[in-house]
Design a protein around this motif. Structure first.
Motif, short mmCIF file in Angstrom:
data_model
loop_
_atom_site.label_atom_id
_atom_site.label_comp_id
_atom_site.label_asym_id
_atom_site.label_seq_id
_atom_site.Cartn_x
_atom_site.Cartn_y
_atom_site.Cartn_z
N LEU A 195 27.90 17.64 22.46
CA LEU A 195 27.09 18.85 22.08
C LEU A 195 26.43 18.94 20.79
CD1 LEU A 195 26.55 21.93 23.81
CD2 LEU A 195 28.29 22.36 22.16
N VAL A 196 25.32 19.58 20.54
CA VAL A 196 24.79 19.78 19.15
C VAL A 196 24.86 21.33 18.96
CG1 VAL A 196 22.83 19.55 17.53
CG2 VAL A 196 23.30 17.89 19.23
N THR A 197 25.25 21.78 17.72
CA THR A 197 25.06 23.28 17.67
C THR A 197 24.25 23.62 16.34
OG1 THR A 197 27.46 23.39 18.41
CG2 THR A 197 26.36 25.66 17.40
N VAL A 198 23.36 24.57 16.45
CA VAL A 198 22.50 25.08 15.64
C VAL A 198 22.83 26.52 15.23
CG1 VAL A 198 19.96 25.70 15.18
CG2 VAL A 198 20.52 23.53 16.86
N ALA A 199 22.97 26.82 14.46
CA ALA A 199 23.31 28.41 13.85
C ALA A 199 22.82 28.88 12.39
CB ALA A 199 24.80 28.38 13.92
N ASP A 228 18.78 32.54 31.96
CA ASP A 228 18.80 31.86 33.02
C ASP A 228 19.49 30.70 33.03
OD1 ASP A 228 17.94 30.70 35.25
OD2 ASP A 228 15.84 30.54 34.97
N LEU A 229 20.72 30.49 33.40
CA LEU A 229 21.35 29.37 33.19
C LEU A 229 21.10 28.30 34.20
CD1 LEU A 229 25.14 30.08 31.83
CD2 LEU A 229 23.18 29.09 30.73
N SER A 230 20.45 28.90 35.22
CA SER A 230 20.29 28.24 36.50
C SER A 230 19.03 26.92 36.09
CB SER A 230 19.72 28.75 37.89
OG SER A 230 18.59 29.30 37.48
N VAL A 231 18.71 27.36 34.92
CA VAL A 231 17.51 26.26 34.53
C VAL A 231 18.20 25.08 34.16
CG1 VAL A 231 15.79 27.74 33.50
CG2 VAL A 231 17.36 27.01 32.08
N ILE A 232 19.36 24.86 33.99
CA ILE A 232 20.07 23.71 33.52
C ILE A 232 19.82 22.75 34.37
CG2 ILE A 232 22.00 22.49 32.51
CD1 ILE A 232 22.54 25.07 30.73
N MET A 235 18.24 23.01 25.30
CA MET A 235 19.33 23.81 24.43
C MET A 235 19.18 25.09 25.25
SD MET A 235 18.38 25.02 20.37
CE MET A 235 18.34 23.52 19.77
N ILE A 236 20.53 25.95 24.80
CA ILE A 236 20.54 27.29 25.36
C ILE A 236 21.01 28.18 24.16
CG2 ILE A 236 21.97 28.87 26.63
CD1 ILE A 236 20.39 27.12 28.45
N ALA A 246 27.29 28.17 29.34
CA ALA A 246 26.08 26.92 29.08
C ALA A 246 26.70 25.65 28.92
CB ALA A 246 25.39 27.33 27.87
N ILE A 247 27.87 25.62 28.03
CA ILE A 247 28.47 24.16 27.99
C ILE A 247 28.95 23.46 29.44
CG2 ILE A 247 30.09 22.92 26.99
CD1 ILE A 247 30.13 25.07 24.74
N ALA A 248 29.58 24.82 29.95
CA ALA A 248 30.20 24.30 31.36
C ALA A 248 28.95 23.97 32.16
CB ALA A 248 30.81 25.57 32.06
N ALA A 249 27.83 24.43 32.21
CA ALA A 249 26.50 23.94 33.19
C ALA A 249 25.87 22.92 32.55
CB ALA A 249 25.62 25.35 33.20
N GLY A 250 26.49 22.46 31.40
CA GLY A 250 25.79 21.17 30.87
C GLY A 250 24.68 21.17 29.86
N THR A 251 24.79 22.13 29.21
CA THR A 251 23.65 22.26 27.98
C THR A 251 23.78 20.99 26.83
OG1 THR A 251 22.59 23.58 26.49
CG2 THR A 251 24.82 23.86 26.50
#
Ligand code: PEP
Ligand code: MN
Length: 328
Positions: free
Chosen positions: A65-69, A222-226, A238-239, A258-263
């Motif tokens: 996972l990559v994080t942008v902040a 919309d997490l279903s987009v993943i 990315m979410i 989002a992580i659980a859904a696979g982002t």
């Protein structure tokens, strides 16, 4: 792999197959988004590799996972440097921050423009973090490209086709945010514009869509987009739970989900003093809250097989996890 794009209706795949034994298979991509389609890459996810001063960072399905902040807007030198140090110390790979801000009101803070790009360059130099910042106008593209490691196209410009066409040869990956009320197909067609212009490096960012209820959340994430995108496209995902919810207290749960859904990556807004932020304060995490969230993110990412050793995590104070995850 060779892609034929255009009016290919009259071509017979079987005849093309016979041209040479070197041709393994001929596939007709029926989707309107050809280059963005999963078929275009034979079902293989693509990777967007970004060279940052701290090293290569890869966005992709088979990578950590990559994080942008970072803050919504780059406000001044002190705040961006302080934020960048904590973003780095928390284990994130990219600093975000707007120099050019798309605001609903012409009287709201519009961003400091080119001088803010200079501050992002300073923060990059000080921390080695990659920089993600938005371009709104083609006139600023060269200045943005000179500083950004990834160029962001904001939700409001998702269908600015003339701008999208200019992203073909910038030599930098593009983060394409989903429009406020864009369908998944419209979003992928916008990605197609960038790919067709010659830039193969596109990351799709879901940032919430407009629905009937905006009282308790700014948008609806919309997490279903993943899983839907996984079935349609090879592009990394990315979410952005910050713009999706508009409230900092909702960000950690949605980041976890989002992580659980696979982002493949997360974008989180943070600010040293959210109450004083010039834009998007209510959805910005404080720096300590972000550090806390990153410890959770690390744990959850590991659980879902997207973790990586974080050299900084052990240096931070121990916190108790308020998550429902059992690590076995
Ligand atoms: C942003 O990332 O600061 C931003 C303006 O986001 P969006 O385009 O998703 O509204
Ligand atoms: Mn913002």
């Amino acid at each position: 792999m060779i892609g034929l794009v255009g009016d290919t209706e009259s071509l017979n795949p079987e005849l093309i197959q016979q041209i040479s034994p070197a041709i393994e298979q001929v596939l007709r991509v029926k989707k309107p988004f050809k280059r963005a389609s999963l078929e275009f890459r034979y079902g293989e996810p693509s990777e967007v590799v970004v060279s940052t001063p701290n090293g290569l960072v890869t966005f992709g399905q088979n990578h950590p996972l990559v994080t942008v902040a970072g803050p919504c807007s780059v406000e001044n030198e002190d705040m961006i440097l302080e934020t960048a140090q904590i973003v780095k110390a928390s284990g994130a790979q990219f600093l975000r921050g707007g120099a050019y801000k798309p605001r609903s009101s012409p009287y709201a803070f519009q961003g400091h423009g080119e001088s803010a790009l200079g501050l992002l360059a300073l923060a990059r130099e000080a921390t080695g973090l990659g920089i993600i910042t938005e371009v709104m106008d083609a006139a600023d593209l060269a200045a943005v490209v000179a500083v950004a490691d990834v160029v962001q196209i904001g939700a409001r410009n998702m269908q600015n086709f003339s701008l999208l066409k200019k992203l073909g040869n910038i030599g930098k990956p593009v983060l394409l945010k989903r429009g406020l009320s864009a369908t998944i197909e419209e979003w992928l067609m916008s990605a197609e514009y960038i790919l067709a212009a010659g830039n193969p490096d596109v990351i799709l960012c879901e940032r919430g869509v407009r629905t009937f209820d905006a009282k308790y959340t700014r948008n609806t994430l919309d997490l279903s987009v993943i899983p839907v995108l996984r079935s349609l496209t090879h592009l990394p995902i990315m979410i952005d739970p910050s713009h999706a919810t508009g409230k900092s207290e909702l960000v950690p749960s949605m980041a976890a989900a989002a992580i659980a859904a696979g982002t493949d990556s997360l974008m989180i807004e943070v600010h040293p003093t959210p109450a004083k932020a010039l834009s998007d304060g209510p959805q910005s995490l404080t720096l300590p809250d972000f550090q806390h969230l990153m410890l959770e993110v690390d744990t959850i990412a590991k659980f879902f097989g997207r973790g990586k050793p974080c050299p900084y995590a052990t240096a931070l104070p121990k916190v108790s996890y308020a998550t429902n995850f059992a690590i076995v």
